[in-house]
Design a protein around this motif. Structure first.
Motif, mmCIF file in Angstrom:
data_model
loop_
_atom_site.group_PDB
_atom_site.id
_atom_site.type_symbol
_atom_site.label_atom_id
_atom_site.label_comp_id
_atom_site.label_asym_id
_atom_site.label_seq_id
_atom_site.Cartn_x
_atom_site.Cartn_y
_atom_site.Cartn_z
ATOM 1 N N ILE A 138 9.215 9.529 -5.793
ATOM 2 C CA ILE A 138 10.076 8.385 -5.116
ATOM 3 C C ILE A 138 10.428 8.880 -3.737
ATOM 4 C CG2 ILE A 138 12.476 7.182 -5.304
ATOM 5 C CD1 ILE A 138 10.064 6.628 -7.667
ATOM 6 N N ILE A 139 11.003 9.812 -3.493
ATOM 7 C CA ILE A 139 11.599 10.531 -2.084
ATOM 8 C C ILE A 139 10.416 9.974 -1.071
ATOM 9 C CG2 ILE A 139 12.389 12.294 -0.534
ATOM 10 C CD1 ILE A 139 13.894 13.431 -3.021
ATOM 11 N N ASN A 140 9.156 10.600 -1.472
ATOM 12 C CA ASN A 140 8.201 10.474 -0.529
ATOM 13 C C ASN A 140 8.016 9.054 -0.375
ATOM 14 O OD1 ASN A 140 5.519 10.318 0.577
ATOM 15 N ND2 ASN A 140 5.496 12.511 -0.146
ATOM 16 N N GLN A 141 7.950 8.051 -1.450
ATOM 17 C CA GLN A 141 7.592 6.638 -1.040
ATOM 18 C C GLN A 141 8.607 5.961 -0.462
ATOM 19 O OE1 GLN A 141 6.383 4.282 -4.501
ATOM 20 N NE2 GLN A 141 6.026 6.337 -5.917
ATOM 21 N N VAL A 142 9.745 6.119 -0.621
ATOM 22 C CA VAL A 142 11.036 5.662 0.052
ATOM 23 C C VAL A 142 10.903 6.145 1.614
ATOM 24 C CG1 VAL A 142 13.417 5.815 0.322
ATOM 25 C CG2 VAL A 142 12.484 5.771 -1.973
ATOM 26 N N ARG A 157 0.645 -1.092 0.078
ATOM 27 C CA ARG A 157 -0.057 -0.072 -0.037
ATOM 28 C C ARG A 157 0.882 1.338 -0.052
ATOM 29 N NH1 ARG A 157 -2.911 -1.803 4.663
ATOM 30 N NH2 ARG A 157 -3.797 -3.699 3.855
ATOM 31 N N TYR A 158 1.980 1.117 0.648
ATOM 32 C CA TYR A 158 2.517 2.527 0.761
ATOM 33 C C TYR A 158 3.336 2.858 -0.708
ATOM 34 C CZ TYR A 158 6.819 -0.764 0.981
ATOM 35 O OH TYR A 158 7.982 -1.871 0.959
ATOM 36 N N SER A 159 3.424 2.116 -1.594
ATOM 37 C CA SER A 159 4.099 2.422 -2.999
ATOM 38 C C SER A 159 2.680 3.047 -3.902
ATOM 39 C CB SER A 159 5.039 1.516 -3.460
ATOM 40 O OG SER A 159 4.224 0.329 -4.063
ATOM 41 N N ASP A 160 3.069 4.156 -4.129
ATOM 42 C CA ASP A 160 1.886 4.996 -4.848
ATOM 43 C C ASP A 160 2.691 5.965 -5.735
ATOM 44 O OD1 ASP A 160 -0.071 6.344 -5.448
ATOM 45 O OD2 ASP A 160 -0.696 7.188 -3.659
#
Ligand code: SF4
Length: 291
Positions: A83-87, A75-78
């Protein structure tokens, strides 16, 4: 392949330790990672918004018959987030859950080298800018790389841990045709040879259990892959995900699927036919529904 290169012929020492330094009966990536990084590492999956040439029409439409990328994405990969935010979101979640502090950013959904080089650099370098990220792992198709992209990854690999994962699924062209891969085995060979010897770790994926193959052919896959300079292998069992072409095919005309016990025996046999230097990342597909 010479017989003494088979897993069945490796020697254990008096403490039951295998040449890869553990008493696990196969060469597992998880043990290797602990040895080279000094502690457990965790992969953070990101969705960089790629598509795939087997979906956008440049190679084909509809994709490989088993493909449904939504079935494994956490769920956290959106892709709406950068990319920074997802990481950051992934690391916050995974560091609490697994008590780890080193991460590899895994560009997983779709074909993660299928874009101009400048865009790839922008994405990969965002991922590597996080202080807890030690490297990247890039999932892609063998027909989505070229000399220029590999040269760039070679440069990155001098400073970071870099793995490229080439989907193959089977070295048997009749199976690649049946699953609508839209590339043949030789394309994979070309990509692997182009990547080898450049400091980039090479991983590949295969699926065991296709109704197009006999058990002998599945074991032959281990022999065939052992001839190539791959570092890691992910082995998946054929399973049918909802909303795929495979689901429709299966409902229209059911075919044999291995039981869990049969599959385990097949994987054991497969590993005994594989070059022991190849480190195993996965032996069965699984999804953690909590992620
Ligand atoms: S190449 Fe990968 S992303 Fe593309 S359709 Fe096949 S499995 Fe799906």
């Amino acid at each position: 392949m010479k017989k003494d290169t088979l897993l069945t012929n490796v020697n254990i020492n008096e403490n039951n330790v295998f040449p890869w330094g553990t008493n696990r009966r196969y060469n597992a990536f998880v043990d290797y990672a602990k040895q080279i990084f000094g502690s457990r590492i965790q992969k953070v999956i990101v969705d960089a918004g790629f598509t795939c040439p087997n979906r956008d029409g440049s190679k084909g439409y509809g994709g490989c018959i088993y493909c449904n990328n939504e079935s494994f994405k956490p769920r956290y990969s959106d892709p709406e987030k950068n990319i920074i935010n997802q990481v950051e979101t992934g690391i916050n979640f995974l560091s609490k859950r697994y008590k780890v502090d080193k991460f590899i950013v895994y560009f997983q959904p779709y074909s993660n080298t299928y874009a101009p080089l400048e865009h790839l650099k922008f994405l990969y370098e965002q991922a590597l800018s996080h202080p807890q990220v030690i490297g990247i792992s890039i999932g892609t198709r063998p027909d989505c790389v070229d000399e220029e992209k590999i040269e760039y990854l070679e440069q990155l690999a001098r400073d970071y841990y870099v793995t490229i994962e080439y989907g193959l699924e089977s070295p048997h062209d009749k199976t690649l045709k049946w699953i609508n891969r839209q590339h043949d085995f030789n394309k994979w060979v070309d990509a692997v040879n182009m990547t080898a010897g450049k400091g980039i770790h090479i991983c590949s994926h295969i699926i065991l259990g296709f109704p197009t193959e006999s058990k002998t052919e599945m074991l032959e896959t281990a022999y065939i892959l052992s001839q190539y300079p791959i570092d890691y292998l992910k082995i998946h069992h054929l399973h049918i995900v909802e909303n795929t072409i495979l689901e429709k095919k299966y409902r229209d005309k059911p075919f044999y699927l291995f039981t869990y016990k049969e599959y385990l025996q097949l994987v054991i046999d497969f590993l005994q036919h594989l070059k022991p230097e190849i480190k195993i990342q996965t032996t069965i597909s699984q999804r953690n529904l909590d992620l």
